[in-house]
Motif scaffolding. Structure first.
Motif, PDB file in Angstrom:
ATOM      1  N   GLU A 103       0.839  -1.188   0.000  1.00  0.00           N
ATOM      2  CA  GLU A 103       0.000   0.000   0.000  1.00  0.00           C
ATOM      3  C   GLU A 103       0.884   1.252   0.000  1.00  0.00           C
ATOM      4  N   PRO A 104       0.395   2.342  -0.562  1.00  0.00           N
ATOM      5  CA  PRO A 104       1.186   3.594  -0.542  1.00  0.00           C
ATOM      6  C   PRO A 104       1.472   4.024   0.902  1.00  0.00           C
ATOM      7  N   GLY A 105       2.713   4.335   1.231  1.00  0.00           N
ATOM      8  CA  GLY A 105       3.109   4.796   2.553  1.00  0.00           C
ATOM      9  C   GLY A 105       3.214   3.713   3.601  1.00  0.00           C
ATOM     10  N   GLU A 106       3.014   2.464   3.201  1.00  0.00           N
ATOM     11  CA  GLU A 106       2.980   1.388   4.182  1.00  0.00           C
ATOM     12  C   GLU A 106       4.339   1.148   4.816  1.00  0.00           C
ATOM     13  N   GLU A 107       5.399   1.183   4.042  1.00  0.00           N
ATOM     14  CA  GLU A 107       6.728   0.879   4.574  1.00  0.00           C
ATOM     15  C   GLU A 107       7.114   1.880   5.648  1.00  0.00           C
ATOM     16  N   ALA A 108       6.843   3.155   5.445  1.00  0.00           N
ATOM     17  CA  ALA A 108       7.179   4.175   6.448  1.00  0.00           C
ATOM     18  C   ALA A 108       6.369   3.960   7.727  1.00  0.00           C
ATOM     19  N   ALA A 109       5.095   3.631   7.584  1.00  0.00           N
ATOM     20  CA  ALA A 109       4.251   3.409   8.756  1.00  0.00           C
ATOM     21  C   ALA A 109       4.715   2.183   9.551  1.00  0.00           C
ATOM     22  N   ASP A 141       7.755   0.925   9.603  1.00  0.00           N
ATOM     23  CA  ASP A 141       9.040   1.220  10.216  1.00  0.00           C
ATOM     24  C   ASP A 141       8.855   2.027  11.493  1.00  0.00           C
ATOM     25  N   GLU A 172       8.593   2.405  -1.263  1.00  0.00           N
ATOM     26  CA  GLU A 172       7.389   3.200  -1.526  1.00  0.00           C
ATOM     27  C   GLU A 172       6.977   3.178  -3.001  1.00  0.00           C
ATOM     28  N   GLU A 173       7.879   2.667  -3.873  1.00  0.00           N
ATOM     29  CA  GLU A 173       7.559   2.598  -5.301  1.00  0.00           C
ATOM     30  C   GLU A 173       6.890   1.280  -5.682  1.00  0.00           C
TER      31      GLU A 173
END
Length: 548
Positions: free
Chosen positions: A203-209, A211, A317-318
């Motif tokens: 999902e968009p922005g999932e990796e940052a969330a 982490d 994020e890509e």
């Protein structure tokens, strides 16, 4: 129509102003008088490639100005519009050549290029001579001459349009085939990658969330125990002690005669602050509470995202956009066969339309060829070529924007002689007469073009020269013809006559052009007949020629 030609400091011309008119304009003069310089100067202002050194000796620059009158439907107007130049009934061309070789051109007072000048030249002027590579010596021009005679403008336009459509259809089909071939080469990879991405579902922005959540849980493990011990210490020690102290002091406060009011107030405030501190610590402890398996789940998801990103050499994020891209490529592969079928059908239809247009153009050419042969043959007899056979041969050529026909003019100039290409069989003088016959046959198609014939009558005389002159006069009835000639028979048929001559002034040789009145014209034709010594008989012959 060419109305005026002004030349300054070109070769041996210091200043010359020539006012031309409709009809047959004749230029005569002795050899070397400067007639060719007029044509060189006109060619210079029209952008033709010619002599490198044109500036008169001693001058800093040479300049030529040509003024043309344009009819409302003149094709030169289209060139001006396409070049973004002013369009009016008067066209003024001016070109300057400096001593160091720099050339600058203006069209209707706007700076212009030599390319635009040459495009205008093609619609304004035709130059023909015994070595005419723009007419008969170049077989590539034969098809254009036949088309002009046939009036094939409509069929040509349709064929060019169909060719453009076919070219576009073939390009689209070729590109689609290349894309499909590339897609098929990576089909296995695409299907596996799309399935893998669909399974993970980034999902968009999932990796940052993820982490951020992981870092919070890792921090909670380290600090929660200390915070809990602090909460326990306050709960078991500070709060009961302060409560006991408040009760003891409150029991003796009356006996202290006001001495304990301030300490009791401070203890009350401290109890309130202590309660807020305890509540804050409890809230923090609640926030730090998590299921131990949640950290493991979060890390597994985060590491899976990062591993897939490394595999595809993109940032985590890509991944969502990569999934969309790969799905689109897979959809294109699945749709490719249907698209290819549609493009193949479109190409087939474009080819059918081109075949139809090219065949209609070929039919027009075949029908016109025999009529052109008859028209040219009819003009050859008076030109003393009654035994010559002129034929238009039409053969096959590769498909192109102007059809699929190769056109070549052939001739046999003597009875029993084999025919062959015009440019190989005919001599210079014969070629000139063939050209003249062709131009007469095409005269109705040449309206609006100034035709220039440079000594096209060289090598002929008597009745043949008279026939040449009469055909030039017929051409001039349709517009404007300029003839450079040494033939008195041709000169006598001109509507307007100028004499070109050289003079020496202050040690410099200069060329001048003089318009001739009837008397001077008779003198000039007599000179052309007799040479340096003009006899009474020559004058009588000149008067007879002028009388027609």
């Amino acid at each position: 129509m060419l109305r005026a030609l002004e030349i300054r400091d070109m070769l041996i011309i210091d200043r010359l102003e020539l006012e031309l008119r409709p009809g047959l304009n004749v230029l005569t003069g002795e050899t070397g008088a400067g007639k060719s310089i007029l044509l060189d100067s006109l060619g210079f202002v029209l952008g033709w490639r010619g002599r490198a050194e044109l500036v008169r000796q001693g001058a800093e620059q040479g300049e030529v100005t040509a003024v043309f009158d344009l009819a409302p439907d003149h094709p030169a107007r289209g060139v001006l519009e396409e070049a973004g130049l002013p369009v009016s009934d008067e066209l003024i061309l001016r070109r300057v050549n400096t001593r160091d070789g720099r050339k600058t051109a203006w069209v209707n007072d706007r700076r212009s290029s030599g390319e635009v000048l040459r495009a205008l030249s093609d619609r304004l002027v035709e130059l023909h001579g015994q070595h005419d590579d723009r007419g008969l010596l170049n077989p590539r021009g034969h098809r254009a001459l036949l088309d002009a005679f046939a009036g094939a403008e409509g069929e040509l336009a349709e064929t060019r349009s169909a060719w453009s459509a076919l070219s576009r259809a073939e390009t689209a089909l070729s590109e689609a085939e290349a894309r499909l071939a590339a897609a098929r080469a990576e089909e296995e990879f695409l299907r596996h990658a799309v399935a893998e991405l669909d399974t993970l579902g980034p999902e968009p922005g999932e990796e940052a969330a993820l982490d951020a959540a992981r870092r919070r849980m890792q921090a909670a493990e380290r600090i929660r125990d200390d915070i809990a011990r602090a909460h326990q210490a306050l709960e078991k020690g500070a709060e009961p002690a302060m409560g006991d102290a408040t009760r003891w002091l409150d029991g003796v406060a009356d006996s202290a005669e006001g001495g304990l009011e301030a300490p009791l107030a401070a203890l009350e405030r401290a109890m309130t602050e202590l309660g807020e501190a305890m509540a804050g610590i409890e809230t923090c402890l609640d926030g730090l509470s998590f299921d131990a398996s949640a950290l493991e789940t979060t890390e597994e998801r985060l590491f899976a995202l990062r591993a897939l990103a490394r595999k595809h050499q993109v940032l985590p994020e890509e991944l969502p956009s990569l999934a969309e891209t790969l799905k689109a490529r897979l959809d294109a592969l699945d749709q490719g066969a249907a698209d290819l079928a549609a493009l193949t059908a479109a190409r087939k239809e474009a080819a059918r339309r081109y075949d139809q247009a090219a065949e209609a153009l070929s039919a027009r050419r075949r029908n016109a060829a025999s009529a052109l042969d008859a028209a040219v043959t009819g003009e050859l007899a008076p030109l003393k070529m009654e035994r010559a056979v002129f034929a238009t041969e039409i053969g096959a050529a590769p498909d192109g924007p102007e059809g699929r026909d190769a056109v070549q003019f052939t001739t046999a100039t003597n009875p029993g002689a084999p025919s062959g290409p015009l440019n190989r069989i005919a001599s210079g003088g014969e070629l000139s007469r063939f050209l003249l016959a062709l131009k007469v046959a095409l005269s109705e198609r040449d309206a609006g073009v100034t035709m220039i014939f440079d000594e096209i009558d060289r090598g002929v005389g008597g009745a043949t020269a008279d026939a040449v002159g009469r055909r030039l006069a017929r051409l001039a009835e349709q517009g404007q013809v300029l003839v450079v000639t040494h033939s008195p028979q041709v000169a006598a048929l001109g509507a307007h006559h100028w004499r070109v001559e050289k003079r020496v002034a202050d040690g410099a040789t200069l060329s001048t052009v003089t318009p001739l009145d009837p008397t001077a014209r008779e003198d000039e034709i007599a000179r052309m007949l007799a040479g340096d010594t003009v006899t009474t008989e020559a004058r009588a012959a000149a008067r007879a020629l002028l009388a027609g």
